[in-house]
Write an enzyme that holds these catalytic residues in place. Sequence first.
Site, PDB file in Angstrom:
ATOM      1  N   HIS A 124       0.811  -1.208   0.000  1.00 41.67           N
ATOM      2  CA  HIS A 124       0.000   0.000   0.000  1.00 41.67           C
ATOM      3  C   HIS A 124       0.851   1.267   0.000  1.00 41.67           C
ATOM      4  O   HIS A 124       1.885   1.357   0.654  1.00 41.67           O
ATOM      5  CB  HIS A 124      -0.946   0.014   1.206  1.00 41.67           C
ATOM      6  CG  HIS A 124      -0.254  -0.103   2.524  1.00 41.67           C
ATOM      7  ND1 HIS A 124       0.259   0.982   3.202  1.00 41.67           N
ATOM      8  CD2 HIS A 124       0.025  -1.181   3.292  1.00 41.67           C
ATOM      9  CE1 HIS A 124       0.799   0.585   4.333  1.00 41.67           C
ATOM     10  NE2 HIS A 124       0.674  -0.725   4.410  1.00 41.67           N
ATOM     11  N   ASP A 125       0.423   2.238  -0.788  1.00 43.28           N
ATOM     12  CA  ASP A 125       0.983   3.594  -0.829  1.00 43.28           C
ATOM     13  C   ASP A 125       2.388   3.662  -1.427  1.00 43.28           C
ATOM     14  O   ASP A 125       3.047   4.700  -1.331  1.00 43.28           O
ATOM     15  CB  ASP A 125       0.982   4.239   0.567  1.00 43.28           C
ATOM     16  CG  ASP A 125      -0.404   4.248   1.188  1.00 43.28           C
ATOM     17  OD1 ASP A 125      -1.273   4.969   0.669  1.00 43.28           O
ATOM     18  OD2 ASP A 125      -0.626   3.524   2.174  1.00 43.28           O
ATOM     19  N   GLY A 142       4.988  -1.055   2.854  1.00 49.85           N
ATOM     20  CA  GLY A 142       4.142   0.115   2.662  1.00 49.85           C
ATOM     21  C   GLY A 142       4.922   1.419   2.602  1.00 49.85           C
ATOM     22  O   GLY A 142       5.947   1.585   3.257  1.00 49.85           O
TER      23      GLY A 142
END
Length: 266
Positions: A124-125, A142
């Site tokens: 994520h991200d 992340g």
Amino acid sequence: MTAVSPIHPTAIIDPAAQLHPTVSVGPYAVIGPQVCIGAHTRVGSHCVIEGITTIGESNVIHSHAALGGVPQDKKYAGEPTRLEIGHRNTIREFCTFNTGTAQDGGVTRIGDDNWIMAYVHIAHDCQLGNQTILANNATLAGHVHVADWAIIGGLSGVHQYTKVGAHVMAGFASHISQDVPPFCMVDGHPLAVRGLNLEGLRRRGFSAERLAVIKQAYRVVYRSGLTLQAAVDALDNLHSSCEAEAQADVQLMLDFLRQSTRGIVR
């Protein structure tokens, strides 16, 4: 002759998904309602593409990739976060890319012309630039940022919030837990700087003059014995004394050092 549909009859595509007419989809692939796929992209067999996922043009996604799944983050509470993939990327078998989280910008972003080998995980991200190579089983935790032309070796792991600079080459099975400045070669566990990625820079057309300035910048940061702040000050002086094209390279290093939050590998 009867025209052959680019969508295999066993593929399951939500009616709300937006696929350009030239997109091809292989057997048993599953594509969710909030997915948008651009022209000439090829989706292999058994792929799962879900979430709010936008994929650009002329990508090749090999079998069993899982793109747009929810973040592997216990704080995630169903927010409408996204995955954005650019153009002309090669995504090999069994890759997993997650959407972003509300704690960051809410988007995981993959740029253009990346070569992403089998079993790569992009969490994520993460923000992946252009023209990168991620070898088999490379894992980005992340919030990792990987800049243009970087190469991450197979079985390497990148710690959350870490930044990997432009033109970096990280060797096989590297444990990357600190920021890696542009142009460097690193490997190992613990991670160590091994020199400059000179061969990669030459292949990308860097002139002898630019390479000479990059070598000077490297010596300032890694061979001068200066503190990091003193090295930044010395790079400022180098920046003001070199030609315009080389100035951009020094500025790239300066910006990276000033923006580092985890500290650089040194």
